[in-house]
Design a protein around this motif. Structure first.
Motif, PDB file in Angstrom:
ATOM      1  N   THR A 112      36.168 -29.455 -68.276  1.00 32.89           N
ATOM      2  CA  THR A 112      35.088 -28.617 -67.755  1.00 32.89           C
ATOM      3  C   THR A 112      35.604 -27.277 -67.267  1.00 32.89           C
ATOM      4  O   THR A 112      34.848 -26.322 -67.158  1.00 32.89           O
ATOM      5  N   ASP A 129      26.033 -26.100 -68.622  1.00 31.82           N
ATOM      6  CA  ASP A 129      26.887 -25.378 -67.675  1.00 31.82           C
ATOM      7  C   ASP A 129      27.837 -26.343 -66.967  1.00 31.82           C
ATOM      8  O   ASP A 129      27.695 -27.572 -67.065  1.00 31.82           O
ATOM      9  N   LYS A 131      28.136 -27.127 -63.888  1.00 34.60           N
ATOM     10  CA  LYS A 131      27.475 -27.969 -62.899  1.00 34.60           C
ATOM     11  C   LYS A 131      26.952 -29.240 -63.559  1.00 34.60           C
ATOM     12  O   LYS A 131      27.183 -30.357 -63.074  1.00 34.60           O
ATOM     13  N   ARG A 134      29.922 -31.543 -64.670  1.00 28.90           N
ATOM     14  CA  ARG A 134      30.593 -32.299 -63.607  1.00 28.90           C
ATOM     15  C   ARG A 134      29.676 -33.335 -62.974  1.00 28.90           C
ATOM     16  O   ARG A 134      30.135 -34.408 -62.575  1.00 28.90           O
ATOM     17  N   GLU A 135      28.418 -33.036 -62.875  1.00 31.74           N
ATOM     18  CA  GLU A 135      27.492 -34.048 -62.369  1.00 31.74           C
ATOM     19  C   GLU A 135      27.441 -35.245 -63.306  1.00 31.74           C
ATOM     20  O   GLU A 135      27.367 -36.392 -62.853  1.00 31.74           O
ATOM     21  N   GLY A 188      37.684 -28.700 -51.877  1.00 33.65           N
ATOM     22  CA  GLY A 188      36.542 -27.802 -51.922  1.00 33.65           C
ATOM     23  C   GLY A 188      36.652 -26.647 -52.898  1.00 33.65           C
ATOM     24  O   GLY A 188      35.803 -25.753 -52.879  1.00 33.65           O
ATOM     25  N   LYS A 189      37.663 -26.649 -53.775  1.00 30.48           N
ATOM     26  CA  LYS A 189      37.827 -25.553 -54.722  1.00 30.48           C
ATOM     27  C   LYS A 189      37.395 -25.924 -56.140  1.00 30.48           C
ATOM     28  O   LYS A 189      37.483 -25.100 -57.044  1.00 30.48           O
ATOM     29  N   LEU A 190      36.949 -27.147 -56.312  1.00 29.60           N
ATOM     30  CA  LEU A 190      36.411 -27.562 -57.602  1.00 29.60           C
ATOM     31  C   LEU A 190      34.884 -27.524 -57.500  1.00 29.60           C
ATOM     32  O   LEU A 190      34.276 -28.387 -56.867  1.00 29.60           O
ATOM     33  N   ASP A 191      34.304 -26.516 -58.076  1.00 36.37           N
ATOM     34  CA  ASP A 191      32.853 -26.342 -57.980  1.00 36.37           C
ATOM     35  C   ASP A 191      32.108 -27.583 -58.459  1.00 36.37           C
ATOM     36  O   ASP A 191      32.495 -28.209 -59.452  1.00 36.37           O
ATOM     37  N   HIS A 192      31.070 -27.910 -57.713  1.00 33.39           N
ATOM     38  CA  HIS A 192      30.123 -28.973 -58.081  1.00 33.39           C
ATOM     39  C   HIS A 192      30.705 -30.382 -57.917  1.00 33.39           C
ATOM     40  O   HIS A 192      30.062 -31.352 -58.341  1.00 33.39           O
TER      41      HIS A 192
END
Length: 228
Positions: A112, A129, A131, A134-135, A188-192
């Motif tokens: 991703t 995207d 987001k 990763r979801e 906290g640096k891996l978005d989503h």
């Protein structure tokens, strides 16, 4: 065991588990090493064919090159007492299994990251995207990341202790791999990816806390990452 006269660890100045399992493993065993992080040197190493697979970390041991994270980690553990003994080859395999599991987690997320920077990346993963990507990975109903973390959680600490391979083996290089992998997923640096997501897996959380509280690990962090 006679120790090498020279060990160098090549990796960027970044606290990622693939390198940290080597750096911290050597540090905890009081084995001297040179921590090489300069990008110019790393690029020269790759250009000269001394990064056999085109990636880092790479170790240089008395002039000989060793690559691949799991091989390097096992080697570091065997230099001291952070790897199961040859008398228990199954425990050795379990240690390797967990390190390879950390690699699977990393590569699953890396898709991703790489695709998100590539034109038409969404066509490669079938979604719109990062987001959404990763979801989907975290979905308890078939998400690959959820499956991998569930698997890792299920194969460690089988004796109920806070050690990956059990209290009989204590702190191993596999514990260090899990420690920094969990740290990476929760900083906290891996978005989503919610910072508390990985902590919902009890054995992963337990191992992370045990290593993080180790006095020598704290000394290592102060020496190599002051002020962080």
């Amino acid at each position: 065991m006679k120790l090498p006269t020279s060990i160098k660890v090549y990796y960027a100045d970044y606290a990622f588990w693939r390198a940290e399992v080597l750096r911290a493993g050597l540090y905890l065993q009081d084995i001297p090493f040179e921590n090489v992080t300069e990008m110019e040197i790393l690029n020269d190493l790759k250009a000269n064919g001394l990064a056999p697979f085109g990636a880092f970390p790479v170790m240089e041991v008395d002039g000989e090159i060793l690559s691949q994270t799991q091989a390097c980690a096992s080697y570091v553990g065997k230099l001291g007492d952070m790897y199961p003994s040859n008398e228990d080859t199954f425990a050795q395999a379990k240690c390797d299994e967990i390190i390879n599991g950390c690699t699977d987690v990393t590569e699953t997320i890396a898709v991703t990251i790489v695709c998100g920077k590539t034109k038409n990346w969404h066509s490669k993963v079938g979604m719109e995207d990062p987001k959404e990507a990763r979801e989907k990975l975290m979905d308890p109903n078939g998400g690959r990341l959820h499956m991998l973390l569930t698997g890792l959680n299920s194969i460690m600490c089988k004796d109920g202790s806070e050690f990956v391979c059990g209290k009989d083996y204590g702190l191993t290089v596999a514990d260090l791999a899990v420690w920094r992998m969990v740290d990476w997923l929760s900083w906290g640096k891996l978005d989503h990816i919610p910072v508390d997501y990985v902590m919902s897996f009890p054995n992963l959380k337990k191992v992370y806390s045990n290593v993080e509280q180790n006095e020598k690990i704290q000394a290592y962090l102060k020496e190599y990452y002051p002020g962080k």
